[in-house]
Each structure stands twice: as C-alpha cells, then as structure tokens.
Scaffold this active site. Structure first.
Site, PDB file in Angstrom:
ATOM      1  N   TYR A  16      15.392  31.936   3.678  1.00 15.56           N
ATOM      2  CA  TYR A  16      14.316  32.791   4.172  1.00 15.56           C
ATOM      3  C   TYR A  16      14.482  33.082   5.654  1.00 15.56           C
ATOM      4  CZ  TYR A  16      11.555  31.716  -0.037  1.00 15.56           C
ATOM      5  OH  TYR A  16      11.104  31.586  -1.317  1.00 15.56           O
TER       6      TYR A  16
ATOM      7  N   LYS B 255       0.859  -1.195   0.000  1.00 12.50           N
ATOM      8  CA  LYS B 255       0.000   0.000   0.000  1.00 12.50           C
ATOM      9  C   LYS B 255       0.894   1.244   0.000  1.00 12.50           C
ATOM     10  CE  LYS B 255      -0.188  -0.055   5.031  1.00 12.50           C
ATOM     11  NZ  LYS B 255      -0.825  -0.610   6.217  1.00 12.50           N
TER      12      LYS B 255
HETATM   13  C1  LIG Z   1      -0.084  -1.627   6.844  1.00 10.56           C
HETATM   14  C2  LIG Z   1      -0.682  -2.885   7.272  1.00 10.56           C
HETATM   15  C3  LIG Z   1       0.125  -4.012   7.531  1.00 10.56           C
HETATM   16  C4  LIG Z   1       1.644  -3.978   7.461  1.00 10.56           C
HETATM   17  O1  LIG Z   1       2.214  -3.242   8.505  1.00 10.56           O
HETATM   18  P1  LIG Z   1       3.810  -3.147   8.708  1.00 10.56           P
HETATM   19  O2  LIG Z   1       3.967  -2.580  10.057  1.00 10.56           O
HETATM   20  O3  LIG Z   1       4.316  -2.216   7.665  1.00 10.56           O
HETATM   21  O4  LIG Z   1       4.349  -4.514   8.553  1.00 10.56           O
HETATM   22  C5  LIG Z   1      -0.519  -5.192   7.865  1.00 10.56           C
HETATM   23  N1  LIG Z   1      -1.881  -5.254   7.956  1.00 10.56           N
HETATM   24  C6  LIG Z   1      -2.665  -4.185   7.716  1.00 10.56           C
HETATM   25  C7  LIG Z   1      -4.145  -4.327   7.838  1.00 10.56           C
HETATM   26  C8  LIG Z   1      -2.099  -2.968   7.385  1.00 10.56           C
HETATM   27  O5  LIG Z   1      -2.893  -1.909   7.155  1.00 10.56           O
END
Ligand SMILES: *Cc1c(COP(=O)(O)O)cnc(C)c1O
Length: 383
Positions: free
Chosen positions: A275, A36
C-alpha cells in the site's frame, strides 16, 4: 496447516529458566509463576503443564477467567493467586475452590467474609498495601480499622499474605521511589504485627526486583517475564552481567513463532511494494509474502523495519504491514520456495530473531508484543 502461523514452546528452555530463577532465591522463598495475559501470550492451557513439569506449583493471575483456565489446566495440586480484578458475584467460586486473592478494599473484604460464612469456609486472602504505585492497595492509615475487621472475622478469614507491587523496578530512574516503597511496606508489616496479625507470606518482588533489589526476595516472589526467558529491561540484564563477571545470558527464550512463504514475485526496479509509497525498489527485486499481519499481533509499527529468517538468512520486511500479510525482500536469498519455513521469532540454523530486537524496533515492550499474539494461533510443545 489450518492456521497461517504457529507457535512452539520449548520445554527445556522453560526448565532452564525456572532453575535459574530458583538459583537466585533463598531456600525459604517460594516462586509464583505469573501467567496473566494468557501466560504472556504463550497460552495458559499449553504453558501450565510444562511449567508444572519444570517444578512450578504456584501460579498468579490477574483475573477470574484466567484463574479458571489455570484451575482446569492443572494436573497436580497447586496454589492459584488472583492479584487483580474479581467481579464480586464470582467470589463464591473463588472461595469454594480455595483460590487465594488480593484484598485491597473493604467492599471485597466484607463480601468475602459474607460468602465464606455462607459456605462455612475460610477465604484465603493477601492484604495488598499501597506503597506508591497508586493503583490498588490499602493505605497505612487504614490499618487499624482493617486489623479490627480481620480479628472480628477470624473464623471466615485465612489472612495468608501481605503484599505490594513495585512501580518500575527495571529502571534505575525509579530508584528513590522503589526504596521508599520498600520502606513503607516494611512499616505496614510492623504495624500489623503490633496488632497481633502475623502473615505467613510477605511478597513484593517481580522479575526485575530479583536482580535489582535482592532484599525484596521475601517469602514469595511473583515472577512473570523472566520465566519466559526475557529480561524486564536491557538495564536489568546489564546489571546482572556487571555483578556476574563471567556470566553469559542464563535465560533461554521459550517461545518461537513461525509461518511459511505463501507467494513469491519478481518486482521491477522503481516500483512501489504494498500500500502507498513507503517502499520503492532499487533494482529488480524478489518479494515473498508471509500470511501473518497485524491482526495476528505482528505490529504495524514493524512496517519497513521488521526482520524474519528464511533459509537461515535474515530478510527485511518491506512496505506496510497488512492486516493478514507482510512482504519480505528475498532478492539475495537463494532457493526460496513457496512453503519454506519463515521464523518471525526464534532461530533458524545459527541465526536468531529475538523479541528484544523486535520490540526495540517497534518501541513495544517485550510484554506487549508477547501478549498481542492471539490465543487462536496453535501452540506446540518442543523438547
Ligand atoms: C505482572 C505482575 C508481576 C510480574 O511482573 P514481571 O515483571 O513480569 O515479573 C508481579 N506482580 C504483579 C502484581 C503483577 O501485576
């Protein structure tokens, strides 16, 4: 160079990380690579082929558009699992292409049944259980009714998995809450089993849970941050080291982020740089401009704090980060020329700028810093 910076993804580092993660798993546990957030900023289209090459054949995403991008990028057959948002009007594509997805409310479930019927296919679903994160998921009291719907529609449903997500497995301060989630999950699984519903895949674990809660390594684990070579928290890394006395850090960072020196100027003692008045020179200084700023994901909170590498030497960011540029102090670095490589994340000779050091400075999690790197920045694969 058309863009003002570029990213490199290291294939060997990724294979190393995948092999390490697999070494933590029982032989019956499958690995799902969580991609993701544009593969945590690495770039889905670039990342999927090298992950496949490293032996990954299961990918989890948050939403539809990510699922479609993974689907297009795949070279081999692999499973895609959508853990979060799906517009119900888009569910047809999902079911048609045998994309798996979480179900956490009746609305999605009934729509999936309806579409599956019209396509004469089965929707491949994972029931998400609310165990304490209080984000999405069915409560235990929903189980009787849910079981009834599932049984009545067995021609339209392949109820493949049951899952939940832990509320901060990377920190010991959440220990009581996580333990209670694990026990609540196990109870829900039993309730379904009593009603004759058996799941092929039970899954709970994210990266931190692999280390901190080994009993959550069930039939599938959903691993994000670790495959990219980063620990979920310093605490998780310390815990790993404590349990593995001789170990050095087994993870290797996959991403590097580089740019070039675009301008060099001499600044007199006592002048302000950039700045406002946040940085005043103490003595004559040599300042170089790098054409990367907060619009490129280089967080503004690294103003007067960030570090980069030039000619294998660490240089400090001076002044406020601009939208498209930062200034660095090269006064004590010999022979810097316009066009020289600058490392924002990664290594140069023996020196290293890690994402962790970075995000401690800026109070951003590894996760946030990575995912803020824009998708337009070109990505190259290195061996
Ligand atoms: C993001 C996510 C993961 C993975 O998490 P990590 O800490 O990056 O391993 C697993 N399950 C769900 C539902 C997530 O949203």
């Amino acid at each position: 160079m058309l863009h003002s910076s570029y990213i490199e993804l290291n294939k060997t580092a990724l294979s190393n990380n995948i092999n390490f993660i697999k070494s933590l798993l029982p032989s019956t546990t499958q690995l799902s690579a969580v991609v993701k957030g544009n593969a945590y900023g690495h770039g889905i289209e670039n990342y999927i082929p090298i992950a496949e090459n490293a032996g990954v054949n299961h990918f989890s995403v948050y939403k539809m558009d990510e699922a479609q991008r993974v689907f297009k990028a795949l070279k081999n057959k692999a499973t895609i699992l959508i853990m979060g948002f799906i517009d119900l009007n888009e569910l047809t594509w999902v079911i048609e292409n045998e994309i798996e997805f979480f179900i956490y409310d009746d609305e999605r479930l009934l729509k999936a049944i309806e579409i599956a019927k019209s396509l004469d296919k089965k929707a491949i679903i994972h029931i998400e259980i609310e165990t304490g994160l209080n984000r999405t998921g069915y409560l235990p009291k929903n189980i009787p009714n849910l079981s009834k719907i599932i049984k009545e529609n067995s021609n339209q449903l392949n109820v493949k998995g049951i899952c939940s997500h832990l509320a901060g497995a990377e920190s010991i301060s959440n220990y009581i809450r996580i333990k209670s989630q694990i026990s609540s999950f196990n109870k829900s699984v039993k309730s379904f089993e009593k009603k004759g519903i058996i799941f092929q895949q039970k899954h709970l674990a994210c990266s931190a849970a692999l280390i901190n809660y080994p009993k959550t390594k069930l039939d599938l684990v959903r691993v994000g941050i670790m495959q990219y070579g980063l620990w979920s928290s310093k605490e998780t890394f310390m815990y790993f080291l404590a349990k593995n006395k001789d170990a050095i850090d087994p993870l290797k960072r996959v991403i590097s982020w580089k740019s070039k020196i675009a301008n060099i100027k001499e600044v007199r003692s006592g002048d302000f740089v950039g700045y406002g008045t946040t940085f005043m020179t103490e003595g004559n200084m040599k300042i170089a401009l790098i054409p990367v700023g907060y619009s490129d994901g280089y967080s503004r909170s690294l103003s007067n704090q960030g570090r980069v590498l030039v000619n294998g030497i660490r240089a400090s960011v001076v002044g406020i980060i601009n939208m498209n540029s930062i200034m660095i102090d090269i006064t004590l670095i010999p022979d810097v020329k316009i066009g020289d490589e600058v490392v924002l994340i990664g290594n140069q000779n023996e020196m290293d700028v890690s994402i962790a050091s970075f995000s401690e400075l800026s109070n951003l999690l590894n996760y946030e810093l990575l995912t803020r790197i824009p998708s337009e920045i070109p990505r190259h694969i290195t061996e």
